[in-house]
Scaffold this motif. Sequence first.
Motif, PDB file in Angstrom:
ATOM      1  N   PRO A   1       0.805  -1.222   0.000  1.00  0.00           N
ATOM      2  CA  PRO A   1       0.000   0.000   0.000  1.00  0.00           C
ATOM      3  C   PRO A   1       0.845   1.282   0.000  1.00  0.00           C
ATOM      4  CG  PRO A   1      -0.917  -1.597   1.523  1.00  0.00           C
ATOM      5  CD  PRO A   1       0.391  -2.159   1.066  1.00  0.00           C
ATOM      6  N   LEU A   2       1.913   1.314   0.790  1.00  0.00           N
ATOM      7  CA  LEU A   2       2.771   2.500   0.782  1.00  0.00           C
ATOM      8  C   LEU A   2       3.429   2.681  -0.581  1.00  0.00           C
ATOM      9  CD1 LEU A   2       4.093   4.870   2.260  1.00  0.00           C
ATOM     10  CD2 LEU A   2       5.900   3.303   2.969  1.00  0.00           C
ATOM     11  N   GLY A   3       3.858   1.583  -1.204  1.00  0.00           N
ATOM     12  CA  GLY A   3       4.424   1.680  -2.539  1.00  0.00           C
ATOM     13  C   GLY A   3       3.427   2.224  -3.538  1.00  0.00           C
ATOM     14  N   ASP A   4       2.153   1.863  -3.390  1.00  0.00           N
ATOM     15  CA  ASP A   4       1.107   2.384  -4.266  1.00  0.00           C
ATOM     16  C   ASP A   4       1.024   3.900  -4.148  1.00  0.00           C
ATOM     17  OD1 ASP A   4      -1.090   2.717  -5.887  1.00  0.00           O
ATOM     18  OD2 ASP A   4      -2.523   1.987  -4.415  1.00  0.00           O
ATOM     19  N   ILE A   5       1.067   4.414  -2.921  1.00  0.00           N
ATOM     20  CA  ILE A   5       0.934   5.860  -2.707  1.00  0.00           C
ATOM     21  C   ILE A   5       2.152   6.608  -3.235  1.00  0.00           C
ATOM     22  CG2 ILE A   5       0.718   7.633  -0.936  1.00  0.00           C
ATOM     23  CD1 ILE A   5      -0.781   5.519   0.751  1.00  0.00           C
ATOM     24  N   LEU A   6       3.348   6.163  -2.875  1.00  0.00           N
ATOM     25  CA  LEU A   6       4.561   6.871  -3.274  1.00  0.00           C
ATOM     26  C   LEU A   6       4.792   6.778  -4.784  1.00  0.00           C
ATOM     27  CD1 LEU A   6       7.014   5.893  -0.378  1.00  0.00           C
ATOM     28  CD2 LEU A   6       5.493   7.858  -0.552  1.00  0.00           C
ATOM     29  N   ALA A   7       4.571   5.618  -5.358  1.00  0.00           N
ATOM     30  CA  ALA A   7       4.759   5.465  -6.798  1.00  0.00           C
ATOM     31  C   ALA A   7       3.757   6.305  -7.581  1.00  0.00           C
ATOM     32  CB  ALA A   7       4.645   3.992  -7.193  1.00  0.00           C
ATOM     33  N   THR A   8       2.533   6.410  -7.083  1.00  0.00           N
ATOM     34  CA  THR A   8       1.545   7.270  -7.736  1.00  0.00           C
ATOM     35  C   THR A   8       2.016   8.717  -7.741  1.00  0.00           C
ATOM     36  OG1 THR A   8      -0.273   5.805  -7.095  1.00  0.00           O
ATOM     37  CG2 THR A   8      -0.842   8.068  -7.673  1.00  0.00           C
ATOM     38  N   GLY A   9       2.588   9.178  -6.623  1.00  0.00           N
ATOM     39  CA  GLY A   9       3.116  10.540  -6.579  1.00  0.00           C
ATOM     40  C   GLY A   9       4.234  10.755  -7.580  1.00  0.00           C
TER      41      GLY A   9
ATOM     42  N   VAL B   1       4.666   9.127 -10.386  1.00  0.00           N
ATOM     43  CA  VAL B   1       4.117   9.083 -11.737  1.00  0.00           C
ATOM     44  C   VAL B   1       3.595  10.452 -12.145  1.00  0.00           C
ATOM     45  CG1 VAL B   1       2.226   8.154 -13.134  1.00  0.00           C
ATOM     46  CG2 VAL B   1       3.604   6.624 -11.731  1.00  0.00           C
ATOM     47  N   TYR B   2       2.966  11.166 -11.216  1.00  0.00           N
ATOM     48  CA  TYR B   2       2.331  12.441 -11.529  1.00  0.00           C
ATOM     49  C   TYR B   2       3.167  13.649 -11.125  1.00  0.00           C
ATOM     50  CZ  TYR B   2      -1.940   9.875 -12.577  1.00  0.00           C
ATOM     51  OH  TYR B   2      -2.859   9.020 -13.128  1.00  0.00           O
ATOM     52  N   ARG B   3       4.414  13.455 -10.736  1.00  0.00           N
ATOM     53  CA  ARG B   3       5.226  14.597 -10.317  1.00  0.00           C
ATOM     54  C   ARG B   3       5.548  15.524 -11.468  1.00  0.00           C
ATOM     55  NH1 ARG B   3      11.053  14.153 -10.733  1.00  0.00           N
ATOM     56  NH2 ARG B   3      11.614  12.365 -12.020  1.00  0.00           N
ATOM     57  N   GLN B   4       5.514  15.031 -12.707  1.00  0.00           N
ATOM     58  CA  GLN B   4       5.804  15.878 -13.857  1.00  0.00           C
ATOM     59  C   GLN B   4       4.714  16.918 -14.086  1.00  0.00           C
ATOM     60  OE1 GLN B   4       5.570  13.687 -17.568  1.00  0.00           O
ATOM     61  NE2 GLN B   4       4.362  12.077 -16.588  1.00  0.00           N
ATOM     62  N   TYR B   5       3.536  16.712 -13.483  1.00  0.00           N
ATOM     63  CA  TYR B   5       2.443  17.661 -13.653  1.00  0.00           C
ATOM     64  C   TYR B   5       2.387  18.702 -12.541  1.00  0.00           C
ATOM     65  CZ  TYR B   5       0.979  14.056 -16.913  1.00  0.00           C
ATOM     66  OH  TYR B   5       0.946  13.151 -17.934  1.00  0.00           O
ATOM     67  N   GLY B   6       3.354  18.697 -11.653  1.00  0.00           N
ATOM     68  CA  GLY B   6       3.408  19.697 -10.604  1.00  0.00           C
ATOM     69  C   GLY B   6       3.035  19.141  -9.238  1.00  0.00           C
ATOM     70  N   LEU B   7       3.309  19.944  -8.223  1.00  0.00           N
ATOM     71  CA  LEU B   7       3.102  19.509  -6.841  1.00  0.00           C
ATOM     72  C   LEU B   7       1.633  19.287  -6.517  1.00  0.00           C
ATOM     73  CD1 LEU B   7       4.246  18.941  -4.029  1.00  0.00           C
ATOM     74  CD2 LEU B   7       4.121  21.390  -3.562  1.00  0.00           C
ATOM     75  N   ASP B   8       0.755  20.174  -7.008  1.00  0.00           N
ATOM     76  CA  ASP B   8      -0.670  20.050  -6.685  1.00  0.00           C
ATOM     77  C   ASP B   8      -1.249  18.747  -7.225  1.00  0.00           C
ATOM     78  OD1 ASP B   8      -0.590  22.463  -5.406  1.00  0.00           O
ATOM     79  OD2 ASP B   8      -1.289  23.609  -7.144  1.00  0.00           O
ATOM     80  N   SER B   9      -0.942  18.425  -8.466  1.00  0.00           N
ATOM     81  CA  SER B   9      -1.444  17.178  -9.059  1.00  0.00           C
ATOM     82  C   SER B   9      -0.855  15.969  -8.341  1.00  0.00           C
ATOM     83  CB  SER B   9      -1.088  17.130 -10.544  1.00  0.00           C
ATOM     84  OG  SER B   9      -1.495  15.909 -11.116  1.00  0.00           O
ATOM     85  N   MET B  10       0.407  16.042  -8.027  1.00  0.00           N
ATOM     86  CA  MET B  10       1.071  14.940  -7.330  1.00  0.00           C
ATOM     87  C   MET B  10       0.427  14.693  -5.963  1.00  0.00           C
ATOM     88  SD  MET B  10       5.055  14.849  -6.224  1.00  0.00           S
ATOM     89  CE  MET B  10       5.699  13.600  -5.089  1.00  0.00           C
ATOM     90  N   THR B  11       0.202  15.760  -5.208  1.00  0.00           N
ATOM     91  CA  THR B  11      -0.389  15.630  -3.877  1.00  0.00           C
ATOM     92  C   THR B  11      -1.817  15.100  -3.949  1.00  0.00           C
ATOM     93  OG1 THR B  11       0.975  17.476  -3.112  1.00  0.00           O
ATOM     94  CG2 THR B  11      -0.902  16.859  -1.748  1.00  0.00           C
ATOM     95  N   MET B  12      -2.588  15.598  -4.911  1.00  0.00           N
ATOM     96  CA  MET B  12      -3.985  15.171  -5.039  1.00  0.00           C
ATOM     97  C   MET B  12      -4.078  13.677  -5.344  1.00  0.00           C
ATOM     98  SD  MET B  12      -6.855  16.453  -7.767  1.00  0.00           S
ATOM     99  CE  MET B  12      -5.900  15.731  -9.110  1.00  0.00           C
ATOM    100  N   HIS B  13      -3.254  13.178  -6.257  1.00  0.00           N
ATOM    101  CA  HIS B  13      -3.301  11.762  -6.609  1.00  0.00           C
ATOM    102  C   HIS B  13      -2.807  10.890  -5.450  1.00  0.00           C
ATOM    103  CE1 HIS B  13      -3.686  13.302 -10.769  1.00  0.00           C
ATOM    104  NE2 HIS B  13      -4.283  12.142 -10.991  1.00  0.00           N
ATOM    105  N   MET B  14      -1.841  11.362  -4.704  1.00  0.00           N
ATOM    106  CA  MET B  14      -1.375  10.603  -3.542  1.00  0.00           C
ATOM    107  C   MET B  14      -2.466  10.522  -2.479  1.00  0.00           C
ATOM    108  SD  MET B  14       2.549  11.983  -3.250  1.00  0.00           S
ATOM    109  CE  MET B  14       2.957  10.994  -1.816  1.00  0.00           C
ATOM    110  N   GLN B  15      -3.183  11.607  -2.264  1.00  0.00           N
ATOM    111  CA  GLN B  15      -4.273  11.593  -1.284  1.00  0.00           C
ATOM    112  C   GLN B  15      -5.386  10.639  -1.721  1.00  0.00           C
ATOM    113  OE1 GLN B  15      -5.370  15.715  -1.037  1.00  0.00           O
ATOM    114  NE2 GLN B  15      -3.819  16.194   0.510  1.00  0.00           N
ATOM    115  N   ASN B  16      -5.689  10.618  -3.011  1.00  0.00           N
ATOM    116  CA  ASN B  16      -6.727   9.708  -3.506  1.00  0.00           C
ATOM    117  C   ASN B  16      -6.330   8.251  -3.290  1.00  0.00           C
ATOM    118  OD1 ASN B  16      -8.281  11.865  -4.350  1.00  0.00           O
ATOM    119  ND2 ASN B  16      -7.510  11.831  -6.451  1.00  0.00           N
ATOM    120  N   ARG B  17      -5.086   7.910  -3.590  1.00  0.00           N
ATOM    121  CA  ARG B  17      -4.638   6.533  -3.402  1.00  0.00           C
ATOM    122  C   ARG B  17      -4.591   6.159  -1.921  1.00  0.00           C
ATOM    123  NH1 ARG B  17      -6.205   3.570  -6.638  1.00  0.00           N
ATOM    124  NH2 ARG B  17      -4.892   1.990  -5.655  1.00  0.00           N
TER     125      ARG B  17
END
Length: 244
Positions: A70-78, A80-96
């Motif tokens: 589960p932790l790998g799911d959250i960190l890896a998702t962040g 994956v989306y880090r290229q779109y900026g901090l806001d997108s990265m944080t939002m996807h990590m919170q969703n996961r």
Amino acid sequence: MWELVKAGGWLMMPIVICSIVALIIIIERSSTLQFSKIVPGRLREQLITRLRENGDISRTQLMNVKEKTPLGDILATGLVYRQYGLDSMTMHMQNRASVQIHQLEKNINMLGTIGAIAPLLGLLGTVLGIISSFLAITDGAMQDPTLLAAGVSQALITTAAGMVVAIPALVAYRYFQRRIVDINARFETEAGLMIQELYDYQLLADARLPLNQPSATIVKSQHTDDEQLGDTLGFDTENTHQPA
């Protein structure tokens, strides 16, 4: 044991079923809610080290990390989306993280429900046992005490059985709830530390560079258009931008 179940009456069957279900949930959640399986040690450090050494992590490797823990799911998702900026990265990590917490809470509410209804089933057995005792009295149980004892024993056995099932179920329910709170706090800590390390090692800035390039291209194209317009009209564009 079977004699006690028979003496408790038909209400002992749902109590026994509740005890079996509660035991299965306790064993399954005890095996699942282990920190070593959910929050493996040094996972964040390994991801940051690989980013610093290679500059990036392939999507295939990140998908492999996502599927393991589960932790790998959250960190890896962040990542994956880090290229779109901090806001997108944080939002996807919170969703996961929300999805993972929901999965970790699986069947725990059932455990709480069993802890709540088992004493009520025992209480219902008590009431039915007392009722049967009074009915036996009206039917002449004073001459045959065994008829009166059957109702009393049913009342006592169902009450004790309900308590025996409810107490461990409620203890396990509270324990698992606290374990999930601790796991959620660990998720937040690891995600926050990863974002901080991405900033410290300037890994987020590198990921956002492509987003800043279009604006420079637009400015450059505007200067090119001005030069072409000046050549067409026959005057110097540099002089037109100078104040008179």
